[in-house]
Design a protein around this motif. Structure first.
Motif, PDB file in Angstrom:
ATOM      1  N   ARG A 107       0.802  -1.223   0.000  1.00  0.00           N
ATOM      2  CA  ARG A 107       0.000   0.000   0.000  1.00  0.00           C
ATOM      3  C   ARG A 107       0.839   1.279   0.000  1.00  0.00           C
ATOM      4  O   ARG A 107       0.293   2.376  -0.052  1.00  0.00           O
ATOM      5  CB  ARG A 107      -0.959  -0.011   1.186  1.00  0.00           C
ATOM      6  N   GLU A 108       2.148   1.131   0.051  1.00  0.00           N
ATOM      7  CA  GLU A 108       3.035   2.295   0.018  1.00  0.00           C
ATOM      8  C   GLU A 108       3.867   2.363  -1.255  1.00  0.00           C
ATOM      9  O   GLU A 108       4.127   3.433  -1.770  1.00  0.00           O
ATOM     10  CB  GLU A 108       3.966   2.278   1.243  1.00  0.00           C
ATOM     11  N   VAL A 129      10.303   7.373  -6.867  1.00  0.00           N
ATOM     12  CA  VAL A 129      10.945   8.069  -5.753  1.00  0.00           C
ATOM     13  C   VAL A 129      12.401   7.655  -5.581  1.00  0.00           C
ATOM     14  O   VAL A 129      13.175   8.367  -4.928  1.00  0.00           O
ATOM     15  CB  VAL A 129      10.177   7.834  -4.435  1.00  0.00           C
ATOM     16  N   HIS A 130      12.771   6.507  -6.173  1.00  0.00           N
ATOM     17  CA  HIS A 130      14.166   6.070  -6.050  1.00  0.00           C
ATOM     18  C   HIS A 130      14.448   5.002  -7.100  1.00  0.00           C
ATOM     19  O   HIS A 130      13.560   4.236  -7.475  1.00  0.00           O
ATOM     20  CB  HIS A 130      14.434   5.503  -4.657  1.00  0.00           C
ATOM     21  N   CYS A 152       8.373  -1.625   5.601  1.00  0.00           N
ATOM     22  CA  CYS A 152       8.274  -1.693   4.146  1.00  0.00           C
ATOM     23  C   CYS A 152       9.673  -1.908   3.554  1.00  0.00           C
ATOM     24  O   CYS A 152      10.343  -0.963   3.138  1.00  0.00           O
ATOM     25  CB  CYS A 152       7.646  -0.405   3.599  1.00  0.00           C
ATOM     26  N   TYR A 153      10.097  -3.176   3.536  1.00  0.00           N
ATOM     27  CA  TYR A 153      11.448  -3.512   3.101  1.00  0.00           C
ATOM     28  C   TYR A 153      11.421  -4.211   1.747  1.00  0.00           C
ATOM     29  O   TYR A 153      10.504  -4.971   1.431  1.00  0.00           O
ATOM     30  CB  TYR A 153      12.131  -4.420   4.113  1.00  0.00           C
ATOM     31  N   ILE A 171      10.788   2.928   2.326  1.00  0.00           N
ATOM     32  CA  ILE A 171      10.132   4.170   2.742  1.00  0.00           C
ATOM     33  C   ILE A 171      11.153   5.275   2.924  1.00  0.00           C
ATOM     34  O   ILE A 171      11.041   6.368   2.360  1.00  0.00           O
ATOM     35  CB  ILE A 171       9.326   3.978   4.039  1.00  0.00           C
ATOM     36  N   ASN A 172      12.185   4.996   3.723  1.00  0.00           N
ATOM     37  CA  ASN A 172      13.232   5.988   3.987  1.00  0.00           C
ATOM     38  C   ASN A 172      14.328   5.990   2.929  1.00  0.00           C
ATOM     39  O   ASN A 172      15.235   6.829   2.976  1.00  0.00           O
ATOM     40  CB  ASN A 172      13.823   5.748   5.371  1.00  0.00           C
ATOM     41  N   LEU A 173      14.259   5.026   2.013  1.00  0.00           N
ATOM     42  CA  LEU A 173      15.110   4.994   0.820  1.00  0.00           C
ATOM     43  C   LEU A 173      16.594   4.918   1.157  1.00  0.00           C
ATOM     44  O   LEU A 173      17.400   5.740   0.708  1.00  0.00           O
ATOM     45  CB  LEU A 173      14.800   6.208  -0.081  1.00  0.00           C
TER      46      LEU A 173
END
Length: 436
Positions: A107-108, A129-130, A152-153, A171-173
């Motif tokens: 969902r992310e 985003v990355h 979220c890995y 998430i934190n990239l």
């Protein structure tokens, strides 16, 4: 989840099968189209949610119970389409420089895996985003994305010669940890439902290991077999996270029970056996005189239960979930069958076959329980305008010929708020901007 380049399975009359993230539905694709089934009453019936004629697909991923599906066709293997199947509309499409080998959703994030790069999209608006570039050559598209939004890995191979697992925080990239899981290259990866654990298997296929995705510590080591090396096709945690199931190119499916209470007890006692545990004492005494390779075998867990299927050499996707308050093993095979088994409560007991669904018959005859029009094709027919040749860049720099930035197609501009609401649940998303 798997990608099948060239689709020899379809040529042989077989089907592509894939469970969604929380094992509530099954996607079935053939050369003439695809169907989505609900698994809520699979002990007796296989209820069809949707069917459509389409180009021959080799990848399809549904986002939980939402109306969103991500598809890649054999005709256009470099193009990803995100569709709203209930509205029979294409929301957006992205093109890449090379063949898409795998697509993963939660969902992310939406992950697109190419042979030497990974694209991370924000699923709320589909922006890139990355980009993870120059990954070790990954021709099978092996990767895993946790279904959890909290952890979220993303996991993917870190080497072509050894079984290294790279864990990336999507998430934190940033890179989180590298796990030296096996001596030989990886063959399968799977996250637990919470995302805090990851199961791995190597090309040798005899040992399956479970690690903490947080710090890389080894939690379980499970012995699938001793004599023959096999190719692991599917690894999956149960939705309750108490079991792990694996299938391979053999006829046997193995179920392992993950006894975390025993692990916690051992840690609480510093890993020491109690004085009255004479079997533990004997085992420790004997193994202290044996080579490490032999003592490893003594310490490895064995299968809690297993299932033998009619023939070897058939690719099968496996899952364990609770259906109507009963634990069930589901085996979806590419020869066109879905097997439903009960799971015993006693180690070593047999799994009992409850139902076998013929997916090809179900696909042809099952009624559409939602009353949808099964004659509408997604992405280029029956009133849905085809995607354009390309528009504004979606993000990233690209341009190296191997991992150029994806380009959003004209069949759907950037998804809006209605798309985001469909991601969160099953609310209807609006059609793409160029659709009526």
């Amino acid at each position: 989840m798997m990608s099948l380049l060239g689709r020899p399975d379809v040529d042989a009359g077989e089907v592509f099968v894939n469970f969604n993230q929380n094992i509530t539905s099954l996607a079935v694709a053939t050369s003439g189209g695809y169907s989505l089934y609900s698994l809520g009453s699979v002990d007796s019936t296989l209820d069809k949610i949707y069917h459509t004629k389409s180009d021959e697909l080799f990848l399809i991923e549904r986002l939980f119970e939402s109306s969103l599906v991500a598809i890649v066709s054999q005709r256009a293997p470099r193009k990803l389409k995100v569709c709203h199947f209930k509205k029979q509309s294409e929301i957006c499409n992205y093109s890449y420089a090379n063949t898409i080998l795998a697509v993963k959703l939660n969902r992310e994030r939406l992950i697109v895996c190419l042979e030497e790069s990974l694209y991370i999209h924000n699923i709320q608006d589909m922006k890139v985003v990355h980009t993870i570039r120059d990954t070790p050559c990954n021709p099978q598209g092996l990767c895993a994305l946790s279904s959890s939004s909290e952890h979220c890995y993303l996991a993917y191979p870190g080497s072509v010669t050894a079984g290294e697992v790279q864990i990336f925080d999507a998430i934190n990239l940033h890179a989180k940890t590298m796990i030296p899981a096996h001596d030989t290259p990886l063959a399968a990866l799977a996250f637990s439902p919470s995302g805090t654990e990851i199961a791995t298997a190597s090309e040798r296929g005899t040992v399956i290991r479970v690690f903490s995705s947080q710090d890389g510590s080894r939690l379980f080591e499970l012995r699938r077999g001793l004599k023959r090396c096999v190719s692991i096709v599917s690894l999956s945690f149960s939705t309750c996270a108490e079991y792990l199931v694996s299938s391979s190119n053999t006829e046997t499916v193995h179920i392992f029970r993950l006894d975390r209470s025993a692990t916690e007890t051992a840690e609480g006692h510093g890993g020491k056996q109690s004085s009255d545990d004479w079997m533990g004492f004997l085992s420790k005494t004997v193994t202290s005189y044996l080579p490490t390779q032999v003592t490893d075998v003594f310490s490895q867990g064995r299968a809690f239960a297993s299932v033998s299927l009619p023939e070897a050499g058939v690719r099968r996707m496996c899952a364990i979930t609770t259906i109507q308050k009963q634990l069930r093993l589901l085996i979806a095979s590419q020869d066109g069958y879905l097997y439903v088994y009960s799971i015993p409560t006693v180690e070593g007991a047999e799994c009992q076959l409850i139902k076998r669904h013929d997916l090809r018959l179900e696909d042809h005859y099952a009624m559409d329980i939602k009353g949808l029009n099964s004659g509408v094709s997604i992405g280029g027919a029956a009133g849905v305008p085809p995607g354009g040749t390309g528009g504004a860049g979606a993000g990233g720099s690209g341009g190296d010929g191997k991992s150029a930035a994806p380009v959003v197609g004209g069949g759907g501009d950037k998804p809006g708020g209605s798309y985001a609401s469909a991601v969160k649940g099953d609310e209807p998303a609006g059609p793409s901007s160029s659709s009526a």
